[in-house]
Design a protein around this motif. Sequence first.
Motif, mmCIF file in Angstrom:
data_model
loop_
_atom_site.group_PDB
_atom_site.id
_atom_site.type_symbol
_atom_site.label_atom_id
_atom_site.label_comp_id
_atom_site.label_asym_id
_atom_site.label_seq_id
_atom_site.Cartn_x
_atom_site.Cartn_y
_atom_site.Cartn_z
ATOM 1 N N SER A 130 45.320 23.553 36.279
ATOM 2 C CA SER A 130 44.180 23.916 37.127
ATOM 3 C C SER A 130 42.927 24.213 36.319
ATOM 4 O O SER A 130 41.825 24.236 36.867
ATOM 5 C CB SER A 130 44.528 25.127 37.997
ATOM 6 N N MET A 184 43.734 33.034 35.563
ATOM 7 C CA MET A 184 44.757 34.051 35.816
ATOM 8 C C MET A 184 44.490 35.302 34.956
ATOM 9 O O MET A 184 43.440 35.904 35.079
ATOM 10 C CB MET A 184 46.160 33.490 35.576
ATOM 11 N N SER A 206 37.764 30.371 37.031
ATOM 12 C CA SER A 206 37.875 31.061 38.315
ATOM 13 C C SER A 206 39.200 30.778 38.999
ATOM 14 O O SER A 206 39.358 31.017 40.199
ATOM 15 C CB SER A 206 36.709 30.661 39.220
ATOM 16 N N VAL A 207 40.175 30.261 38.242
ATOM 17 C CA VAL A 207 41.514 30.008 38.766
ATOM 18 C C VAL A 207 42.272 31.333 38.832
ATOM 19 O O VAL A 207 42.425 32.021 37.824
ATOM 20 C CB VAL A 207 42.278 29.016 37.860
ATOM 21 N N GLY A 208 42.734 31.694 40.020
ATOM 22 C CA GLY A 208 43.468 32.948 40.162
ATOM 23 C C GLY A 208 43.403 33.447 41.597
ATOM 24 O O GLY A 208 42.686 32.888 42.429
ATOM 25 N N TYR A 209 44.127 34.489 41.872
ATOM 26 C CA TYR A 209 44.139 35.075 43.217
ATOM 27 C C TYR A 209 44.386 36.570 43.083
ATOM 28 O O TYR A 209 44.701 37.064 41.997
ATOM 29 C CB TYR A 209 45.216 34.408 44.091
ATOM 30 N N GLY A 210 44.254 37.291 44.173
ATOM 31 C CA GLY A 210 44.416 38.741 44.114
ATOM 32 C C GLY A 210 43.400 39.348 43.169
ATOM 33 O O GLY A 210 42.204 39.040 43.247
ATOM 34 N N ALA A 213 41.119 36.872 41.259
ATOM 35 C CA ALA A 213 40.233 35.952 41.981
ATOM 36 C C ALA A 213 38.846 35.912 41.349
ATOM 37 O O ALA A 213 38.292 36.938 40.964
ATOM 38 C CB ALA A 213 40.129 36.382 43.444
ATOM 39 N N GLY A 214 38.315 34.710 41.238
ATOM 40 C CA GLY A 214 36.962 34.529 40.736
ATOM 41 C C GLY A 214 36.837 34.494 39.231
ATOM 42 O O GLY A 214 35.760 34.237 38.700
ATOM 43 N N THR A 217 39.089 38.845 36.009
ATOM 44 C CA THR A 217 40.187 39.409 35.224
ATOM 45 C C THR A 217 40.330 38.668 33.900
ATOM 46 O O THR A 217 40.491 39.276 32.839
ATOM 47 C CB THR A 217 41.510 39.340 36.016
#
Length: 257
Positions: A130, A184, A206-210, A213-214, A217
Amino acid sequence: MKKILQNLINGDISVEEAEKMLKTMQIVELEDFAKLDTGRDLRTGFPEAIFAEGKEEPELIKIIEECAKRGRVLITRLEETKYNNIEEKISNLQNDGYEFEYNRKARILLIKDGEIEKQGKIGIITAGTSDVPVAEEARVVAEEAGCEVLTSYDVGVAGIHRLFHQIRRMIEEDVKALIVVAGMEGALPSVVAGLVDVPVIGVPTSVGYGVGAGGFTALNAMLQSCAPGIAVVNIDNGFGAAVFASTIVKQIDRKGQ
């Protein structure tokens, strides 16, 4: 510049006129929507790229055509739909000897007038598949800057055994800088920096969630890394990473001459 100086030597213009022309020649104004920095390549070693986001198609076409008068053109963040819409309208450039090279993943259009001689090597590594679009943006820009690029994608810390062979290959190939792209938790640049003796440029994506996200992290993790030798660019900024890495490579090459 040579023409202005020759006119000055010939007495066709005054010193004051020559000074004014030299100051203004680096900026070309297109109506009221764009000012092209034509002298950036001489100042910084990399020409101005065209950022396609937010530009109307007629404006983008005019900017591309004006830039093409001075040589190769690089258009970044150009979505495929917009490229398809403008391709035919700028096809006259192909009649002038330019070739179009569009990278869908990187969202980059390169309008080139031949191949560039490569000098110095850069490695690009991604944590996951990704992250490849950002890595591809870095690859295209680095190659346009005149560097040879080695890539290794999808070798992140979730399967860290995949990483070591790829790093060994790049070190054996004598890369002078490594661009490491990760989303991530953004851990991969820290791991790589602890294994190599060349500069590492971390690119958070910006690959990630929770909480990831964005890309914030990943950005914070790279900035907080305890491994020395890492520089970090903005989220998804493959372009900036490539220009920084190529600047390092060119400086090393210059010192070695």
